[in-house]
Write a protein that holds these residues in place. Structure first.
Motif, mmCIF file in Angstrom:
data_model
loop_
_atom_site.group_PDB
_atom_site.id
_atom_site.type_symbol
_atom_site.label_atom_id
_atom_site.label_comp_id
_atom_site.label_asym_id
_atom_site.label_seq_id
_atom_site.Cartn_x
_atom_site.Cartn_y
_atom_site.Cartn_z
ATOM 1 N N GLY B 39 0.826 -1.216 0.000
ATOM 2 C CA GLY B 39 0.000 0.000 0.000
ATOM 3 C C GLY B 39 0.851 1.254 0.000
ATOM 4 N N ALA B 43 1.454 3.815 -3.591
ATOM 5 C CA ALA B 43 0.903 5.177 -3.543
ATOM 6 C C ALA B 43 1.665 6.098 -4.496
ATOM 7 N N TRP B 164 -1.042 3.165 2.455
ATOM 8 C CA TRP B 164 -1.363 4.200 1.467
ATOM 9 C C TRP B 164 -1.504 5.565 2.159
ATOM 10 N N THR B 168 0.187 9.172 1.399
ATOM 11 C CA THR B 168 -0.634 10.233 0.809
ATOM 12 C C THR B 168 -1.328 11.119 1.848
ATOM 13 N N GLU B 174 -7.880 3.558 -5.087
ATOM 14 C CA GLU B 174 -6.978 2.396 -5.147
ATOM 15 C C GLU B 174 -6.817 1.744 -3.782
ATOM 16 N N SER B 175 -6.726 2.575 -2.729
ATOM 17 C CA SER B 175 -6.544 1.981 -1.399
ATOM 18 C C SER B 175 -7.820 1.263 -0.963
ATOM 19 N N ILE B 241 -2.852 1.664 -9.793
ATOM 20 C CA ILE B 241 -1.919 0.701 -9.166
ATOM 21 C C ILE B 241 -1.760 -0.559 -10.021
#
Lengths: 66, 313
Positions: B39, B43, B164, B168, B174-175, B241
């Motif tokens: 994760g 990112a 993630w 971020t 995406e996460s 991703i």
């Protein structure tokens, strides 16, 4: 029957103490590493320290004589 | 009192360092470290290696802490089940109170340290994960509903989201997809295990689906979740991703996983007992590989990106 100076329990206790010592040393190393990275990563570090510092207020006019 | 009388007294076994490590469920921690790392690296924002390393470590400690709390609460049923009887608390190596103290102390430590090392979003997610696993899953759902592992699986699905968030400072599509991948994978994975480990759960009175609704229903559920998982896993390949490598891996693995689920669904109990749950056991083995390779492929895409090869260009 004599008392033994060394018992299995002592060995286990020593192992636990050494383990804890290593964990604490590792923690110190991590906090030190994090501190170095945070301090050197370029974020503004100055803050108010009991005295007003107009120069660190965003958008404030520079003080006279600057 | 003589020396002899001192020596005849029973000395309580004291826990060694390894027993406290076992309390943190190191095997679960290794999975948490891997998915959180994926994760973090998948990112779009990079973090300093030292901050990344420390953050993953604190996420792992938080996961370990929730494992200790789980062992404290579940000591009674762990003692009954063959698979868990040797855990430190039911084995009498660590006192239940000690497990509680280790769990609570490390939970607070991990959350505060993650907040200091990275940001409040990641720390908040870690705190919620620990609460979810220890309270919602362990104390509430596990002994109450046969859907225990469906909802409890969310706890295991949070680490890539936390990783993630470390990079971020927030949550992204995406996460959430990485979360859903683990969340939807958990039920078929555990129910396949329950099909051939049923006796343990039954003995402990844990309401696994196999115990409450029978094996036929469990087989149906495995197929249903695998059917829902496949488009989700493949769809992730079209986000930032994903990429050609991930997509190829996902298509092959989901095809194999679907074939396995259909085979489990088509079998009856007599056939399974005849070959000692061969298909169920191989499906369980495949499920481990399934998750590892999906996250491995996300990691590969992230690793190829600096060379202009990863992702969709």
């Amino acid at each position: 029957m004599s008392l033994r100076a060394e018992h299995e329990l002592h060995r286990r206790r020593a192992g636990r103490n050494i383990g804890l010592a290593l964990v604490l040393l590792g923690f110190i190393a991590i906090v030190f590493g994090l501190t170095v990275v945070k301090v050197t990563s370029g974020n503004p570090m100055q803050a108010f320290d009991h005295v007003s510092r107009p120069e660190i207020i965003p958008g404030a006019a520079p003080a006279q004589g600057d | 009192m003589t020396d002899a009388s001192i020596n005849t007294q029973t000395i309580q076994p004291e826990a060694g360092f390894g027993d406290y490590v076992a309390l943190l469920k190191p095997r679960v921690m290794s999975l948490v470290v891997f998915t959180a790392l994926v994760g973090l690296l998948a990112a779009p924002v990079g973090v300093h290696p030292m901050i990344g390393f420390a953050s993953i470590l604190f996420i792992a400690v938080g996961a370990g802490a929730s494992g200790a709390l789980n062992m404290w609460w579940d000591a009674d049923i762990d003692a009954v089940m063959k698979r868990t009887a040797k855990r430190p608390v039911p084995a009498g190596k660590v006192e239940p109170g000690e497990a509680l103290a280790v769990g609570v102390a490390l939970s607070g430590f991990a959350v505060v340290m993650l907040a200091l090392a990275s940001n409040m979003v990641a720390a908040g997610l870690l705190a919620f994960t620990i609460f979810f696993y220890a309270v919602i899953y362990t104390m509430w759902l596990k002994r109450w509903t046969p859907q225990n592992i469906v909802i409890g699986g969310a706890a295991g699905a949070f680490p890539p989201m936390i990783g993630w968030a470390v990079a971020t400072g927030g949550i992204g599509l995406e996460s959430v997809l990485m979360f859903l991948l683990i969340f939807m994978w958990t039920p078929p994975h555990f129910w396949a295990l329950a099909l051939f480990m049923n006796a343990d759960y039954e003995k402990a009175g844990v309401p696994m689906l196999t115990v409450t609704h029978g094996r036929r229903v469990t087989r149906n559920h495995i197929l249903a979740y695998t059917l829902l998982l496949a488009p989700l896993a493949i769809g992730t390949g079209f986000t930032s991703i994903g990429g050609p490598v991930y997509l190829a891996v996902a298509v092959v693995l989901n095809a194999l996983f679907l074939i396995g689920a259909v085979r489990i669904w088509r079998r009856d109990e007599a056939t399974s007992q005849d070959d000692k749950y061969k298909v169920e056991k191989s499906f369980f083995g495949l499920s481990l590989l399934y998750l590892f390779l999906h996250f491995g492929a996300i990691l590969a895409e992230a690793a190829l990106r600096p060379y202009g090869l990863g992702g969709w260009g």
